[in-house]
Design an enzyme around this catalytic site. Structure first.
Site, PDB file in Angstrom:
ATOM      1  N   HIS A 107      44.624 -86.908 -37.971  1.00 30.32           N
ATOM      2  CA  HIS A 107      44.199 -85.958 -36.944  1.00 30.32           C
ATOM      3  C   HIS A 107      44.200 -84.578 -37.589  1.00 30.32           C
ATOM      4  O   HIS A 107      45.231 -84.099 -38.054  1.00 30.32           O
ATOM      5  CB  HIS A 107      45.127 -85.975 -35.733  1.00 30.32           C
ATOM      6  CG  HIS A 107      44.682 -85.034 -34.647  1.00 30.32           C
ATOM      7  ND1 HIS A 107      43.818 -85.412 -33.639  1.00 30.32           N
ATOM      8  CD2 HIS A 107      44.955 -83.719 -34.436  1.00 30.32           C
ATOM      9  CE1 HIS A 107      43.582 -84.381 -32.852  1.00 30.32           C
ATOM     10  NE2 HIS A 107      44.263 -83.338 -33.321  1.00 30.32           N
ATOM     11  N   CYS A 108      43.037 -83.945 -37.601  1.00 33.90           N
ATOM     12  CA  CYS A 108      42.890 -82.658 -38.297  1.00 33.90           C
ATOM     13  C   CYS A 108      43.116 -81.502 -37.323  1.00 33.90           C
ATOM     14  O   CYS A 108      42.359 -81.358 -36.358  1.00 33.90           O
ATOM     15  CB  CYS A 108      41.501 -82.558 -38.922  1.00 33.90           C
ATOM     16  SG  CYS A 108      41.234 -81.006 -39.803  1.00 33.90           S
ATOM     17  N   PRO A 109      44.127 -80.661 -37.559  1.00 33.12           N
ATOM     18  CA  PRO A 109      44.360 -79.526 -36.664  1.00 33.12           C
ATOM     19  C   PRO A 109      43.257 -78.483 -36.747  1.00 33.12           C
ATOM     20  O   PRO A 109      43.065 -77.713 -35.812  1.00 33.12           O
ATOM     21  CB  PRO A 109      45.695 -78.958 -37.161  1.00 33.12           C
ATOM     22  CG  PRO A 109      45.779 -79.370 -38.590  1.00 33.12           C
ATOM     23  CD  PRO A 109      45.100 -80.703 -38.665  1.00 33.12           C
ATOM     24  N   MET A 112      40.578 -79.914 -34.372  1.00 33.06           N
ATOM     25  CA  MET A 112      41.076 -80.402 -33.082  1.00 33.06           C
ATOM     26  C   MET A 112      40.494 -81.781 -32.780  1.00 33.06           C
ATOM     27  O   MET A 112      40.178 -82.112 -31.631  1.00 33.06           O
ATOM     28  CB  MET A 112      40.733 -79.419 -31.947  1.00 33.06           C
ATOM     29  CG  MET A 112      41.588 -78.164 -31.945  1.00 33.06           C
ATOM     30  SD  MET A 112      41.112 -76.989 -30.652  1.00 33.06           S
ATOM     31  CE  MET A 112      41.353 -77.962 -29.177  1.00 33.06           C
ATOM     32  N   ASN A 113      40.334 -82.570 -33.821  1.00 28.69           N
ATOM     33  CA  ASN A 113      39.717 -83.883 -33.684  1.00 28.69           C
ATOM     34  C   ASN A 113      40.253 -84.793 -34.782  1.00 28.69           C
ATOM     35  O   ASN A 113      40.718 -84.311 -35.822  1.00 28.69           O
ATOM     36  CB  ASN A 113      38.196 -83.756 -33.800  1.00 28.69           C
ATOM     37  CG  ASN A 113      37.470 -85.015 -33.360  1.00 28.69           C
ATOM     38  OD1 ASN A 113      38.052 -85.909 -32.748  1.00 28.69           O
ATOM     39  ND2 ASN A 113      36.192 -85.092 -33.671  1.00 28.69           N
TER      40      ASN A 113
END
Length: 375
Positions: A107-109, A112-113
């Site tokens: 999950h990539c901050p 946001m996805n």
């Protein structure tokens, strides 16, 4: 190490600020002073590709299992109680996206996805265009700095103070972005293309290797082998005992990552056709729920125990904690009836469970966004 952002919107706001500040301030306050219109146009095209790829990486769903999916016969039957469906191979439930993600990488901050099967090409193109754009920009900055230094004693004002200020600010900032994104890009390429693994699967491999060297893996693998392939060890009790007591078995002899075919096939699996690699809307055409496996993962009843273990689905321990068997000898001495009695007790080595285990980077499953409650 994975980054966690306290306020999720900051994860998108920070990259947007950096792209805008570095790209447009460089264009209007530095590059327009010495580049041709054609060179400026190409720079803006490259900058625009960053925005398009970033937008796709944010809004493209990473992929979710179809309703009614059932795993193949010789795969783990993992059911997600939150999505109320079976999870395909390589799938994990993301706590932040609240869905099961196909081939979940992390999950990539910053988007946001999740980065998964359907949007991994957009994420990689986003990194690629950042590297290309900041690399070109750094070349122009160095060229301009060199020009300024050579003409530092010129009587004419060849470089304005405003341009010098922005050169001083933007050059180290651009170099920092280029370095950090290049490191992330290399890590993604090494995992997905060279080794055919997601970041979670690379973490999983480290965890399994840790179990192996703490002597908690082999008994679990044998249990799983009998579960997946009933009768596979029938009549081989002696061979199993010799196998467990042998100290010559290496990690690579019993563990196979089945999705690592070769770098070219790995590249096609995660990026799709070469014609779509730079296409901002391109991606793989498969469903992301069933994958080709290497030849080592083919099961053969007539092979050795080691070869049968190589045919286990991934992860081979089925994410279980592992079964301990004697690994450390603890010697106790006592005196009874005037004689010294020596007792040797076997103490299994304690290993944290999967949802509490950390790799050398300090990463746990939660750092990748995985919902450990439904794993």
């Amino acid at each position: 190490m994975a980054v966690l952002v306290k306020w999720p919107w900051l994860g998108v706001a920070i990259p947007c600020f950096l792209i805008s500040f570095t790209g447009y301030f460089a264009h209007f306050f530095v590059l327009t002073n010495f580049l041709s219109f054609k060179e400026l146009l190409w720079f803006q095209v490259s900058l625009s590709m960053i925005w398009i790829s970033y937008w796709k990486a944010i809004y493209k769903n990473p992929g979710r299992p179809t309703k009614g999916f059932r795993p193949l016969r010789y795969e783990w039957q993992n059911y997600c109680t939150k999505c109320e469906t079976y999870k395909p191979e390589r799938t994990h439930h993301c706590k932040r996206c609240n869905q099961c993600v196909l081939v979940m990488d992390h999950h990539c901050p910053w988007t946001m996805n999740c980065v998964g099967y359907k949007n991994f090409p957009h994420f990689i193109r986003f990194l690629f265009w950042i590297i290309a754009t900041t690399g070109i920009l750094l070349h122009y900055f160095v060229k301009r700095i060199k020009f300024t230094w050579v003409n530092r004693y010129a009587t004419a004002n060849l470089v304005s103070k405003q341009e010098l200020i922005f050169l001083t600010i933007l050059t180290p900032l651009d170099a920092f972005i280029l370095l950090t994104i290049s490191l992330l890009f290399v890590r993604c390429v090494k995992n997905q293309i060279v080794n055919g693994r997601t970041q979670i699967e690379a973490w999983e491999m480290d965890r399994i290797e840790n179990l192996f060297y703490h002597q908690r893996l082999l008994p679990q693998l044998l249990t799983n082998l009998k579960e997946i392939y009933p009768g596979s060890l029938e009549g081989q009790e002696k061979e199993v005992e010799e196998f467990l007591s042998s100290s010559t078995c290496s990690f690579d002899e019993v563990i196979n990552f089945p999705y690592d075919i070769n770098p070219w096939v790995n590249l096609l699996n995660c990026m799709g056709s070469p014609l779509n690699w730079l296409n901002p809307f391109g991606g793989p055409k498969a469903d992301g729920m069933v994958f080709q496996k290497n030849e080592i993962s083919d099961y053969d009843e007539a092979t050795s125990i080691q070869d049968k273990l190589l045919a286990l689905p991934w992860p081979p321990d089925d994410t279980r904690h592992g079964i301990a068997f004697p690994s450390v000898s603890h010697v106790e001495k006592d005196t009874q009836g005037g004689e010294q009695v020596v007792r040797r007790r076997h103490v299994p080595i304690a290993v944290p469970p999967r949802n509490e285990w950390y790799n050398d980077w300090g990463e746990s499953l939660e750092h990748f966004g995985v919902d450990v409650e439904v794993e």
